[in-house]
Design a protein around this motif. Structure first.
Motif, PDB file in Angstrom:
ATOM      1  N   LYS A 247       0.823  -1.219   0.000  1.00 12.62           N
ATOM      2  CA  LYS A 247       0.000   0.000   0.000  1.00 12.62           C
ATOM      3  C   LYS A 247       0.857   1.269   0.000  1.00 12.62           C
ATOM      4  CE  LYS A 247      -2.668  -1.600   3.407  1.00 12.62           C
ATOM      5  NZ  LYS A 247      -3.423  -1.414   4.607  1.00 12.62           N
ATOM      6  N   ALA A 248       2.141   1.109   0.271  1.00 15.79           N
ATOM      7  CA  ALA A 248       3.031   2.279   0.358  1.00 15.79           C
ATOM      8  C   ALA A 248       3.247   2.891  -1.020  1.00 15.79           C
ATOM      9  CB  ALA A 248       4.366   1.862   0.955  1.00 15.79           C
ATOM     10  N   ARG A 249       3.614   4.188  -1.018  1.00 17.44           N
ATOM     11  CA  ARG A 249       3.976   4.853  -2.272  1.00 17.44           C
ATOM     12  C   ARG A 249       5.512   4.836  -2.348  1.00 17.44           C
ATOM     13  NH1 ARG A 249       2.963  11.105  -4.143  1.00 17.44           N
ATOM     14  NH2 ARG A 249       2.944  10.680  -6.358  1.00 17.44           N
ATOM     15  N   HIS A 250       6.011   3.953  -3.186  1.00 22.45           N
ATOM     16  CA  HIS A 250       7.470   3.772  -3.245  1.00 22.45           C
ATOM     17  C   HIS A 250       8.111   4.827  -4.146  1.00 22.45           C
ATOM     18  CE1 HIS A 250       7.776  -0.113  -1.121  1.00 22.45           C
ATOM     19  NE2 HIS A 250       6.485  -0.152  -1.439  1.00 22.45           N
ATOM     20  N   LEU A 251       9.278   5.264  -3.725  1.00 17.17           N
ATOM     21  CA  LEU A 251       9.991   6.326  -4.454  1.00 17.17           C
ATOM     22  C   LEU A 251      11.441   5.900  -4.642  1.00 17.17           C
ATOM     23  CD1 LEU A 251       8.972   9.130  -1.943  1.00 17.17           C
ATOM     24  CD2 LEU A 251       7.829   8.725  -4.122  1.00 17.17           C
ATOM     25  N   TRP A 252      11.935   6.010  -5.863  1.00 19.21           N
ATOM     26  CA  TRP A 252      13.371   5.819  -6.118  1.00 19.21           C
ATOM     27  C   TRP A 252      13.890   7.199  -6.489  1.00 19.21           C
ATOM     28  CZ3 TRP A 252       9.631   2.327  -6.810  1.00 19.21           C
ATOM     29  CH2 TRP A 252       9.864   1.039  -6.317  1.00 19.21           C
ATOM     30  N   VAL A 253      14.787   7.709  -5.693  1.00 16.57           N
ATOM     31  CA  VAL A 253      15.204   9.099  -5.855  1.00 16.57           C
ATOM     32  C   VAL A 253      16.714   9.164  -6.045  1.00 16.57           C
ATOM     33  CG1 VAL A 253      14.976  11.432  -4.903  1.00 16.57           C
ATOM     34  CG2 VAL A 253      13.442   9.620  -4.107  1.00 16.57           C
ATOM     35  N   ASN A 254      17.154   9.944  -7.043  1.00 17.93           N
ATOM     36  CA  ASN A 254      18.590  10.195  -7.140  1.00 17.93           C
ATOM     37  C   ASN A 254      18.861  11.685  -7.110  1.00 17.93           C
ATOM     38  OD1 ASN A 254      19.066  11.147 -10.039  1.00 17.93           O
ATOM     39  ND2 ASN A 254      17.876   9.272 -10.358  1.00 17.93           N
ATOM     40  N   PHE A 255      20.103  12.010  -6.813  1.00 18.46           N
ATOM     41  CA  PHE A 255      20.485  13.391  -6.534  1.00 18.46           C
ATOM     42  C   PHE A 255      21.669  13.773  -7.408  1.00 18.46           C
ATOM     43  CE2 PHE A 255      18.549  11.302  -2.977  1.00 18.46           C
ATOM     44  CZ  PHE A 255      17.538  12.192  -2.625  1.00 18.46           C
ATOM     45  N   PRO A 256      21.825  15.082  -7.653  1.00 18.60           N
ATOM     46  CA  PRO A 256      22.857  15.519  -8.597  1.00 18.60           C
ATOM     47  C   PRO A 256      24.260  14.991  -8.296  1.00 18.60           C
ATOM     48  CG  PRO A 256      21.393  17.337  -8.069  1.00 18.60           C
ATOM     49  CD  PRO A 256      20.998  16.204  -7.175  1.00 18.60           C
TER      50      PRO A 256
END
Ligand code: FES
Ligand code: FE
Length: 457
Positions: A247-256
């Motif tokens: 049920k979670a909202r999964h996020l794959w995040v990268n940074f500069p």
């Protein structure tokens, strides 16, 4: 064929337009040596935790890249990071993993150094050296850049490196949750017990990349889950956790700067104390922490849970239980020395610390059920890539290439994907390529190209 100029050599090896990366960067001895010179002398590296050196004279011997360094607290309580190499003939002046001392005395000819790195004693100084040796000039080499952040100690050999928080950028939001379970409560975190150290027969980038959020490999951990020997050890609990995760909202995040994380906005019903329900003291402690986080972070933010992340280049973390930092020290082109630091709230009851000690070891580290699966993957991927024929073919990093756009309503800053993708490793290798090309700091921090890696390679 690899082109001859340095710049085009690495551009060809890291082909982000096609999503192809040469196997050579994971095994070639010459490239490995260049990494030590071009990546590990510039990037910010994790050295240790203040809780490992609480008192004057305390030291912890760590590593930066392939080099030994001493994390020491001097008699005025100031923290130093010193190269563990005698200025006379280079002997390691500190042979111990940790301890307390007034002087680091070199075992070779007995030059001695104070805990702030100053050259203190030189045998037969008057006879042999007076007038020839300026002691001030022959201190241990100290890192030009050092930062202490929420108890963690970081350092860079590059005097021109940006300050640590600039380097961290918005990856800080996720790292914070790993470092401070209760988000900044007095007391902070401490390293739970001795650091786990072991060697894995693979290049360091295999591990660093995995922790950027490679949930695609979760099938590897299926056997552990199926027979109920995962950290929860309870099929019922695991089932409920899986439900919450779905049920979670999964996020794959990268940074500069090349960092990446797999985080999730958990459902409102989320309670991570489930795992501890068979131990009332531990369960109550985490229930309290959970409520406190809600109060401190607000109704939405407390639900942000970072599962795994990597701070470029080689420091990874688990942000939920287990909470830990893992450094993937480059040991050789096909060898990585992993050091895992388990974190716990410094003022947690002993019962909680005892519980977590067992829980953590069962989960990760050299004997951890989950980490063993990962090590096996990296080990055999390395072995399977070693052959003359195998080496001719690149690895595939084309997952969702060109298809991931930053969603306008992303709940956190950074380049966000809402489904598993290889955006994070593409950004990581993009920066790796830039370091290897000798790029300036503006480029390394993404100043010239802030867009998603796949769209602006
Ligand atoms: Fe240290 Fe000679 S190498 S005193
Ligand atoms: Fe894994």
């Amino acid at each position: 064929m690899i082109p001859s100029t340095q710049e085009s050599r690495y551009d060809a090896m890291v082909n982000l337009h096609e999503g192809e990366i040469s196997r050579a960067i994971f095994s070639d001895a010459e490239i490995f040596q260049e990494e030590l010179e071009k990546v590990y002398t510039r990037a910010w590296l994790f050295v240790g935790h203040e809780s490992q050196v609480p008192n004057p004279g305390d030291f912890f011997t760590s590593r930066m890249g392939a080099e030994s360094v001493i994390l020491a607290r001097d008699k005025k309580r100031k923290v130093h990071v010193l190269l563990n190499s005698c200025r006379h003939r280079g002997m390691k002046v500190c042979q111990y993993d940790h301890g307390n001392t007034q002087l680091f005395t070199c075992p070779y000819h007995s030059w001695s150094y104070t805990t702030d790195g100053k050259l203190f004693g030189v045998p037969q100084y008057k006879n042999l050296y007076e007038g020839c040796l300026d002691k001030e000039a022959w201190s241990l080499i100290e890192v030009p850049k050092m930062a202490i952040y929420k108890g963690t100690v970081w350092a860079s050999w590059d005097k021109d490196a940006p300050d640590f928080l600039t380097y961290l950028g918005d990856a800080r939001i996720h790292l914070d949750l790993a470092l401070d379970c209760r988000d900044g409560r007095e007391g902070g975190s401490e390293v739970l017990f001795g650091v786990h150290k072991w060697v894995i027969p693979c290049n360091w980038k295999f591990a660093a990349e995995n922790f950027l959020g490679d949930t695609y490999h979760n099938v590897s951990h299926r056997s552990v889950d199926l027979i109920g020997i995962g950290p929860s050890a309870e099929a019922g609990v695991k089932g409920r956790r899986d439900n919450e995760l779905e049920k979670a909202r999964h996020l794959w995040v990268n940074f500069p700067a090349g960092h990446g994380v797999h985080s999730a906005i958990m459902p409102e019903s989320w309670e991570f104390l489930d795992t501890y329900r068979n131990n009332p003291i531990v369960a109550e402690y985490f229930r309290h922490c959970h409520e406190e986080r809600k109060l401190r972070l607000g109704a939405d933010k407390y639900r942000l849970v970072p599962f795994v992340g990597t701070i470029y280049p080689n420091t990874s973390y688990h942000g939920n239980q287990p909470r830990s930092l893992c450094v993937w020290h480059p040991h050789g082109p096909e060898a990585t020395e992993a050091w895992r630091f388990f974190l716990v709230d410094a003022d947690a009851p002993q019962e909680v610390k005892d519980f977590l000690r067992v829980y953590y070891m069962r989960y990760s580290g050299p004997a951890g059920m989950t980490e063993q699966d990962d090590m096996e993957n990296w080990n055999y991927a390395t072995a399977g890539s070693r052959g003359v024929i195998a080496k001719r073919y690149p690895y595939n990093y084309a997952q969702s290439l060109g298809k991931v756009a930053n969603p306008g309503d992303a709940p956190v800053p950074g380049h966000v994907s809402l489904q598993v993708s290889e955006e994070n490793p593409r950004q990581f290798y993009r920066r790796w390529r830039d370091y290897m090309n000798g790029a300036d700091w503006d480029t390394l921090l993404g100043g010239k190209d802030q867009g998603p890696a796949s769209l602006a390679a």
